[in-house]
Design a protein around this motif. Sequence first.
Motif, PDB file in Angstrom:
ATOM      1  N   THR A 118       0.836  -1.194   0.000  1.00 11.02           N
ATOM      2  CA  THR A 118       0.000   0.000   0.000  1.00 11.02           C
ATOM      3  C   THR A 118       0.876   1.251   0.000  1.00 11.02           C
ATOM      4  OG1 THR A 118      -0.080   0.016   2.428  1.00 11.02           O
ATOM      5  CG2 THR A 118      -1.871  -1.120   1.261  1.00 11.02           C
ATOM      6  N   ASP A 119       2.109   1.119   0.497  1.00  8.45           N
ATOM      7  CA  ASP A 119       3.037   2.240   0.587  1.00  8.45           C
ATOM      8  C   ASP A 119       4.451   1.762   0.275  1.00  8.45           C
ATOM      9  OD1 ASP A 119       1.278   4.431   2.171  1.00  8.45           O
ATOM     10  OD2 ASP A 119       0.928   2.435   3.028  1.00  8.45           O
ATOM     11  N   VAL A 120       5.127   2.460  -0.639  1.00  4.99           N
ATOM     12  CA  VAL A 120       6.530   2.195  -0.934  1.00  4.99           C
ATOM     13  C   VAL A 120       7.282   3.496  -0.683  1.00  4.99           C
ATOM     14  CG1 VAL A 120       8.213   1.521  -2.683  1.00  4.99           C
ATOM     15  CG2 VAL A 120       5.945   0.458  -2.660  1.00  4.99           C
ATOM     16  N   LEU A 121       8.294   3.430   0.164  1.00  4.60           N
ATOM     17  CA  LEU A 121       8.972   4.648   0.611  1.00  4.60           C
ATOM     18  C   LEU A 121      10.427   4.679   0.192  1.00  4.60           C
ATOM     19  CD1 LEU A 121       7.566   4.772   4.266  1.00  4.60           C
ATOM     20  CD2 LEU A 121       6.591   5.789   2.198  1.00  4.60           C
ATOM     21  N   SER A 122      10.841   5.821  -0.378  1.00  3.05           N
ATOM     22  CA  SER A 122      12.235   6.069  -0.701  1.00  3.05           C
ATOM     23  C   SER A 122      12.542   7.513  -0.285  1.00  3.05           C
ATOM     24  CB  SER A 122      12.500   5.845  -2.197  1.00  3.05           C
ATOM     25  OG  SER A 122      13.878   5.999  -2.496  1.00  3.05           O
ATOM     26  N   VAL A 123      13.663   8.050  -0.763  1.00  6.47           N
ATOM     27  CA  VAL A 123      14.055   9.405  -0.372  1.00  6.47           C
ATOM     28  C   VAL A 123      14.236  10.295  -1.594  1.00  6.47           C
ATOM     29  CG1 VAL A 123      15.143   8.779   1.815  1.00  6.47           C
ATOM     30  CG2 VAL A 123      16.479   8.656  -0.298  1.00  6.47           C
ATOM     31  N   THR A 124      14.093  11.592  -1.402  1.00  8.97           N
ATOM     32  CA  THR A 124      14.152  12.531  -2.525  1.00  8.97           C
ATOM     33  C   THR A 124      15.512  12.552  -3.199  1.00  8.97           C
ATOM     34  OG1 THR A 124      14.663  14.338  -0.994  1.00  8.97           O
ATOM     35  CG2 THR A 124      12.356  14.054  -1.656  1.00  8.97           C
ATOM     36  N   THR A 125      16.582  12.240  -2.455  1.00  4.61           N
ATOM     37  CA  THR A 125      17.895  12.262  -3.076  1.00  4.61           C
ATOM     38  C   THR A 125      18.092  11.103  -4.045  1.00  4.61           C
ATOM     39  OG1 THR A 125      18.698  11.333  -0.992  1.00  4.61           O
ATOM     40  CG2 THR A 125      19.164  13.648  -1.412  1.00  4.61           C
ATOM     41  N   LEU A 126      17.175  10.148  -4.048  1.00  7.91           N
ATOM     42  CA  LEU A 126      17.197   9.057  -5.020  1.00  7.91           C
ATOM     43  C   LEU A 126      16.100   9.208  -6.068  1.00  7.91           C
ATOM     44  CD1 LEU A 126      17.814   5.916  -2.781  1.00  7.91           C
ATOM     45  CD2 LEU A 126      19.350   6.872  -4.495  1.00  7.91           C
ATOM     46  N   GLN A 127      15.298  10.237  -5.924  1.00  4.67           N
ATOM     47  CA  GLN A 127      14.117  10.348  -6.782  1.00  4.67           C
ATOM     48  C   GLN A 127      14.477  10.510  -8.260  1.00  4.67           C
ATOM     49  OE1 GLN A 127      11.302  13.168  -5.350  1.00  4.67           O
ATOM     50  NE2 GLN A 127       9.835  12.825  -6.977  1.00  4.67           N
ATOM     51  N   TYR A 128      15.507  11.281  -8.536  1.00  8.17           N
ATOM     52  CA  TYR A 128      15.905  11.512  -9.931  1.00  8.17           C
ATOM     53  C   TYR A 128      16.181  10.191 -10.647  1.00  8.17           C
ATOM     54  CZ  TYR A 128      18.696  13.177 -13.903  1.00  8.17           C
ATOM     55  OH  TYR A 128      19.193  13.410 -15.159  1.00  8.17           O
ATOM     56  N   GLU A 129      16.850   9.282  -9.948  1.00  7.55           N
ATOM     57  CA  GLU A 129      17.198   8.003 -10.548  1.00  7.55           C
ATOM     58  C   GLU A 129      16.048   6.998 -10.496  1.00  7.55           C
ATOM     59  OE1 GLU A 129      19.946   7.388 -12.086  1.00  7.55           O
ATOM     60  OE2 GLU A 129      21.073   9.183 -11.544  1.00  7.55           O
ATOM     61  N   LEU A 130      15.293   6.993  -9.397  1.00  4.87           N
ATOM     62  CA  LEU A 130      14.343   5.901  -9.170  1.00  4.87           C
ATOM     63  C   LEU A 130      12.919   6.163  -9.649  1.00  4.87           C
ATOM     64  CD1 LEU A 130      15.261   4.449  -5.657  1.00  4.87           C
ATOM     65  CD2 LEU A 130      15.836   3.591  -7.924  1.00  4.87           C
ATOM     66  N   GLU A 131      12.521   7.406  -9.724  1.00  2.22           N
ATOM     67  CA  GLU A 131      11.131   7.664 -10.105  1.00  2.22           C
ATOM     68  C   GLU A 131      10.765   7.041 -11.457  1.00  2.22           C
ATOM     69  OE1 GLU A 131       8.108  11.165  -9.170  1.00  2.22           O
ATOM     70  OE2 GLU A 131       9.771  11.807 -10.428  1.00  2.22           O
ATOM     71  N   PRO A 132      11.628   7.141 -12.483  1.00  2.00           N
ATOM     72  CA  PRO A 132      11.291   6.482 -13.749  1.00  2.00           C
ATOM     73  C   PRO A 132      11.184   4.960 -13.620  1.00  2.00           C
ATOM     74  CG  PRO A 132      13.033   8.105 -14.069  1.00  2.00           C
ATOM     75  CD  PRO A 132      12.874   7.936 -12.588  1.00  2.00           C
ATOM     76  N   VAL A 133      11.984   4.390 -12.725  1.00  2.00           N
ATOM     77  CA  VAL A 133      11.947   2.941 -12.515  1.00  2.00           C
ATOM     78  C   VAL A 133      10.619   2.537 -11.883  1.00  2.00           C
ATOM     79  CG1 VAL A 133      13.045   0.991 -11.340  1.00  2.00           C
ATOM     80  CG2 VAL A 133      14.459   2.843 -12.283  1.00  2.00           C
ATOM     81  N   PHE A 134      10.206   3.268 -10.858  1.00  2.00           N
ATOM     82  CA  PHE A 134       8.925   2.984 -10.216  1.00  2.00           C
ATOM     83  C   PHE A 134       7.769   3.201 -11.193  1.00  2.00           C
ATOM     84  CE2 PHE A 134      11.199   3.905  -6.115  1.00  2.00           C
ATOM     85  CZ  PHE A 134      10.985   2.659  -5.549  1.00  2.00           C
ATOM     86  N   ASP A 135       7.852   4.272 -11.964  1.00  2.00           N
ATOM     87  CA  ASP A 135       6.781   4.563 -12.918  1.00  2.00           C
ATOM     88  C   ASP A 135       6.652   3.453 -13.963  1.00  2.00           C
ATOM     89  OD1 ASP A 135       6.205   6.902 -11.628  1.00  2.00           O
ATOM     90  OD2 ASP A 135       7.260   8.204 -13.061  1.00  2.00           O
ATOM     91  N   ALA A 136       7.794   2.993 -14.463  1.00  2.00           N
ATOM     92  CA  ALA A 136       7.777   1.940 -15.480  1.00  2.00           C
ATOM     93  C   ALA A 136       7.165   0.647 -14.942  1.00  2.00           C
ATOM     94  CB  ALA A 136       9.198   1.677 -15.986  1.00  2.00           C
TER      95      ALA A 136
END
Length: 315
Positions: A118-136
């Motif tokens: 229901t919730d997946v948590l990461s940090v903003t300093t990784l967002q640039y790299e990881l957001e596209p991965v999560f979105d895909a």
Amino acid sequence: MFLKRIKLPVIALAFLLALAGCGNSEPAAQGSEPTTTASASPASSSPESASPDTAAPAEQPRVVSTTVAITQMLDQLGVDLVGIPTSAKTLPERYDGITKVGNPMSPDMEIVKSLKPTDVLSVTTLQYELEPVFDAAKVEATFLDLTSLAKMQEAFTNLGEQFGKQAEAAEINAGYDKKLEEIRAAVEGKPSPTVLILLGVPGSYLVATEHSYIGDLVRLLGGVNIVQGEKVEFLASNTEYLQKSNPDVILRAAHGMPEEVVKMFDEDFKKNDIWKHFNAVKNGRVYDLPEELFGTTANIAADEALEALVPMLYP
């Protein structure tokens, strides 16, 4: 310009290796504005609609934490998890036997999805790299802002509200406030030192601004970062420019492979003749920060980190 803003995925990935080893921090590419509010409360799925006569039970949160810093925070709050990061660090006993989802900079999306979070948590300093991965992978993630003590406290508050742990969050935050108040009182009236913060991984290092976590701790204790007027957390550097600023103190933070990075720093300080002209070097005020206390994002050891900084800044 001798100092320049950076948006370097290659360097970012190198720094992110620190996550798997030290589990706290995560300098990623800078200069990319997050698209998710870092300190916003994590979004959880809503309970299924119920008939007017029958109230449906609230859905039990299924939380996946992808960094050690967040995992430690959730342990402090008493929140159960279904997924935790893979790390060389010892994670809280509460999560023994919980499924590991891979290292913080590259979580395994198949494992994450299989946990039906229901919730997946990461940090903003990784967002640039990881957001596209999560979105895909069609996985909705929340990126917490842990770039300062205050941001971490805000994240504690929001997590407490999200998971019904408001009292626990308030108590934790009050502890940090008390520690900071005590230390500030102890150093009040002392001259403010100028400080250079170097953040290193094997083969390279960057300069940390006051917008980085360690930079924030220095600022909170009255130290003056020699890099001013920037908005990013880290900058590429040139030692000649840095020497002109001539800091009173040099702090060296080693991540990824700390022992190797400290050796790299030592060799550079010996071979590069310019370092001997720094007042901090002349006066023996160069300090290697212990990795367990000084992550690249805020973490639950913030109170201990503040204490450790005092004799470095105010000997």
